[in-house]
Design an enzyme around this catalytic site. Sequence first.
Site: not given
Length: 219
Positions: A115-116, A46, A170-171, A18, A10-12, A146
């Site tokens: 990532s979304a 999130k 994932e966070d 971000t 995942d990115l954020d 997700k």
Amino acid sequence: MGTISACIFDLDGVVVDTAKYHYIAWKSLANGLGFDFTEEDNERLKGVSRMRSLEILMEIGGVDLDEETQLKLAAKKNEEYLEYILKMTPDEILPGVKIFFEDLKAKGIKIALGSASKNAMTILEQLKLTSYFDAIVDGTHVSKAKPDPEVFLKGAELLGFEPANCVVFEDAEAGVEAAINGGMRCVGIGSPDILNKANFVVPGFEGFTFEKLESGLNK
């Protein structure tokens, strides 16, 4: 489960934080609608798509808006968010991430983004990270949010591996559930209390290695 052939990130909140920029932009939008939006409220957004995030924001504020207004507000929020991310630099990559990427590359492990975010490519370019990824799946490539596993399954497909051979980082709770729903193992980045469905949880990537990944999954 199979051997680890690929890692999907995942990115954020995993590669870069971000969330603070999302929060500032959503808070500004909420204030304009006449109510406050807290950091605790922001936790609910999130890993969630932009339009679903707006729906949650409206629920928090108890406001009802027509579809046209919603689309305009979502676009306005994104414009403000973009102003922040276009000023991002590689210094904002979270600690240990690049070293872990380099470790994976050295071991022949493929790397994908799942990532979304529809701004993922812009962020990766600002961070100068694009070259690390063998496949990039973002919010422009998927229609299901997700915890639907679509974003991760597309990543696995582009890399040419079965889900059982992929590990997701994932966070967000919804992201962990998406990985599980896709038949993948998952490492949570953050709080064990929130991400308790993950195979195991680490606070971040500082000092994290491929060997630690293997031993954590084999516990």
